[in-house]
Every structure is written in C-alpha cells, then in structure tokens.
Scaffold this active site. Structure first.
Site, PDB file in Angstrom:
ATOM      1  N   GLY A  24      -6.634 -12.639   5.888  1.00  0.00           N
ATOM      2  CA  GLY A  24      -7.579 -13.262   4.759  1.00  0.00           C
ATOM      3  C   GLY A  24      -8.821 -13.825   4.977  1.00  0.00           C
ATOM      4  CB  THR A  25     -11.350 -13.160   6.552  1.00  0.00           C
ATOM      5  OG1 THR A  25     -10.758 -14.363   6.927  1.00  0.00           O
ATOM      6  CG2 THR A  25     -12.653 -12.960   6.768  1.00  0.00           C
ATOM      7  CB  SER A  26     -14.573 -11.087   2.576  1.00  0.00           C
ATOM      8  OG  SER A  26     -13.705 -11.217   1.645  1.00  0.00           O
TER       9      SER A  26
END
Lengths: 224, 205
Positions: A24-26
């Site tokens: 869960g990240t960009s």
C-alpha cells in the site's frame, strides 16, 4: 504499507493468512538532466485504518543515495538500516562516495537471499560521478533493473499508462518534479492505500533537496 | 475479508435543536481501488425523512429500491406521510426477513416527526436491530473514528448552522483516517420547513 485490507476478527476462515500483500504505497523515481527526482505518498495503513498520514518513505542511505520503500514497513526499514551500515563501511575503505550501483547490489543481496521471509519493493536512486543520476528497481523477489523512470507500490498500477505517455528523457529539473508530482497525485486519487502528502527528493551532484507538497497544493485532475 | 468493507463508506447522523443532520461520503470503490467519487449513500424518503445505507454497494441500491416500494404502498393505503419511527420499524422488518441471508447494509435513519417536529435518529445492524439514542448515530467502515469524533464534538441543542459544522468535521476527519471512505461528502440539514443540502470539499485520497 503493512498489510492488505482485512478485518482479522470478521474472518473465521483466516483468509488474511493467504491474502495478497498489497504494498500500500505509491513511489516513483525519474532521471533528469543532472540527477534524479524521487517521490512517494505519505500513507501507512494497517488494514483500512490509516496508522500514519505523514510517513516519510524516502530514506537516506548516503548523502547522494536514497531509497523509496514499499511493502512491509518493518522489512524495508530493517533492510535500509543494514544497507546503510554496509555502505558506510565500504565508503571508509574506498575513500570516496560509493556508487549507486553498489547500494543497489547490496539491496539485491538481502532481498534475493531472504526472499521467502521479506515483503519489500524498493527503488534505489541517487547520483555518483561515474554514471550521474541512476535508478535501480529492486522489486519483490530480488531482481535488479536499472531504469530511467520507475514506479512502485500498489498505487503504481493506476499510472503505468500516464508514465508511458508522458515520460521524456533528459527533462529539466522542474519538468521532472512536475511529472513525479502529477503521477503520484493521480495514483493517490485512485488507490485507497496511498494518500496524504507528496514527498519529493531531488538528488544531484550537490546533494539532496527535500520538498513536501501538501494536500491542498496538489495538482487538480478530473475527480468524476 | 469482511463483506461490509468491500466497498467502504461512512454515514453519520446527529440531533440538534429542532433539527437533524445526516452526512455521507461519496466514494464508490472496490477494495483499494476508487472507481468514482459520485456515490452518496443517503437518500430522501419523505419531506423530512432521510435514510443512509452504507455497506455493500449493490445492497445499498436494492434496499433503497425495496424501501421506496414499501413506503409508496404505505402512503397510498394510509393516505398520510410515514413517521420516522414507523419507517425504522419497517426497515428493521425488511432486514430481519433476510435473517439467514442478510443484506450487507447497516442503515442510519434521520428525520423530523411530521406531527410533533421532534428530531429522530436511529441506526441498525445488518439484521435490523434498532438503536434510537438521544445524540448521534454512526455507520460504515470508520465507525471507530466516527464515535471518537462525535463523542468529542457533539453537544445537545446545537443550532442548524452549528450542527452543520459539527457533523461535517466529524465525518471528514474520521474519513481522513480511513483508507476506504471519503472522496467527497454531502451533508443534509433537516429543519421543519427547509432542507439544506451541502456538498463539502474534502481530500480526494
């Protein structure tokens, strides 16, 4: 960054044990004429709860080498600490700043040899005097690939098209900053596990420049 | 994973002085991906009666349609407007009929009684157990955060303007700590002779 969207107590079949680990990240890194620009969102989630909304996912390895972390927060922090230790030692033996490629190789050693125990997707980016600005992608599993532009994390799925359509080699520093900001904003718009602020780092011969772009200053896109 | 967390969403309703407010986020998403920011979960059922239906999105639509059907028949047969507590009882019955294969909705009812103008709020679990408190009700995927915000911000006898501020801050700050709620918000302030619908600008992440 910790786990996928799962409610442990509502699931008697324990499918959270086999649930896919959405990192869960960009995160993103982009070469420009004179260095690299790195960027990340600032959201850490445990399930659907936002545990930290101002996380710093851009971690210093040396003054001229940074990494963007996605995946398990614990795993990536531990790996970054170990790489920093090794590179510090190596720098003293070498007598000059270490190469970005060397940092990437150490990341790879750890991520490949412990691949069954780790969940880590890392972008190693920096500047050295041999090859200038470089980005090395070390995804889950532990391969290494040098790229001119690289994206990672669960939010990256939504922006592959945008990146392919808009990246140009040898951009100016300002163009590259705008490109990374736009890309991360679009990813944060669509991905529930990404959000908060956009943190940027600009790494050149002179060192690193850190920036934060707050929620209300992000570029505006169609919000359907 | 929990079916009630598949689409995400948040609804809250509060009582004020001779008024009620109900608020919803606007996100339509599938797990972590956001598809649209134009899916409010609150619907008007009567001149001063609103219902919020957070939970599985397909059931949001189906329960709204079935509820409208039953309400229309009631109003045709009885030739009068349905009162909020009667509406809650009807909704509770609709949900309990599906006791062993339920709709994945945890509804919120908010309204002013058309006869005595008393404020009314109610929420239910997915099989229809009603809860009619004196202050506020919450539902959705960030109820923990909403309870915290409401408990801290709410006080009795708020005016319509104060109630708007209170319910907006409660919803927005709770949804900002939930990865699967948010992407816009709508707030309805319901008074005896006026409904105010306000679309609140929120973070879109």
């Amino acid at each position: 960054m910790a786990a996928s969207v799962v409610d442990t107590y509502a699931d008697p079949n324990m499918s959270w044990m086999n649930a896919p680990h959405s990192t869960g990240t960009s995160i993103m890194a982009c070469e420009f004429d004179g260095g690299v620009v790195i960027g990340a969102d600032s959201r850490t989630t445990t399930g659907a709860y936002i545990a930290n909304r101002v996380t710093d996912k851009l971690t210093r390895i040396t003054d001229h080498i940074y990494c963007c972390r996605s995946g398990s927060a614990a795993d990536t922090q531990a790996i970054a600490d170990i790489v920093t230790y090794h590179l510090n030692f190596h720098r003293m033996e070498l007598g000059e700043p270490p190469l970005v490629q060397t940092a990437a190789a150490i990341f790879r050693e750890l991520c490949y040899n412990y691949r069954d125990s780790l969940v880590a997707g890392i972008l190693v980016a920096g500047w050295d005097k041999k090859k200038g600005g470089q980005i090395y992608s070390v995804p889950i599993g532990g391969m290494v690939q040098r790229q001119a532009v690289s994206i990672g994390g669960s939010g990256s799925s939504y922006v592959y098209g945008y990146v392919d359509a808009n990246f140009k080699p040898n951009m100016s520093k300002e163009e590259a900053k705008k490109f990374v900001t736009n890309t991360l904003t679009l990813a944060m718009l669509r991905d529930g596990s990404s959000g908060g602020v956009v943190r940027l780092g600009v790494i050149t011969e002179t060192g690193v420049e850190r920036l934060v772009i707050l929620g209300d200053q992000l570029p505006k896109f169609y919000e359907g | 994973m929990s079916i009630l967390a598949y689409n995400g969403g948040a609804v809250v309703a509060m009582k004020g002085k001779d008024c009620v407010a109900i608020a919803t986020d606007k996100r339509y998403g599938i797990q972590a991906q956001t598809i649209s920011a134009n899916f409010p979960k609150v619907f008007q059922m009567g001149p001063t009666l609103y219902v919020g239906l957070p939970g599985l999105a397909t059931d949001t639509q189906t329960v709204y349609q079935r509820l409208k059907f039953r309400m229309n028949l009631y109003e045709l047969k009885e030739n009068r407007i349905m009162r909020p507590n009667t509406f809650s009882a009807m909704l509770s019955n609709l949900l309990y009929e599906r006791r062993f294969g339920p709709y994945f909705i945890e509804p919120v009812v908010a309204g002013l009684d058309p006869i005595d103008n008393k404020p009314y709020v109610c929420n239910m679990d997915l099989i229809g157990c009603p809860n009619e408190p004196e202050d506020f009700v919450v539902s959705g995927t960030c109820t923990d955060q909403l309870y915290g915000m409401c408990e801290a911000l709410w006080e009795p006898n708020l005016s319509p303007d104060e109630l708007f501020e209170t319910i907006s801050q409660a919803l927005v700050n709770a949804a900002d700590r939930d990865a699967i709620s948010g992407w816009g918000a709508v707030v309805y302030i319901i008074e005896k002779d006026k409904i105010t619908e306000k679309h609140v600008k929120t973070r879109m992440d």
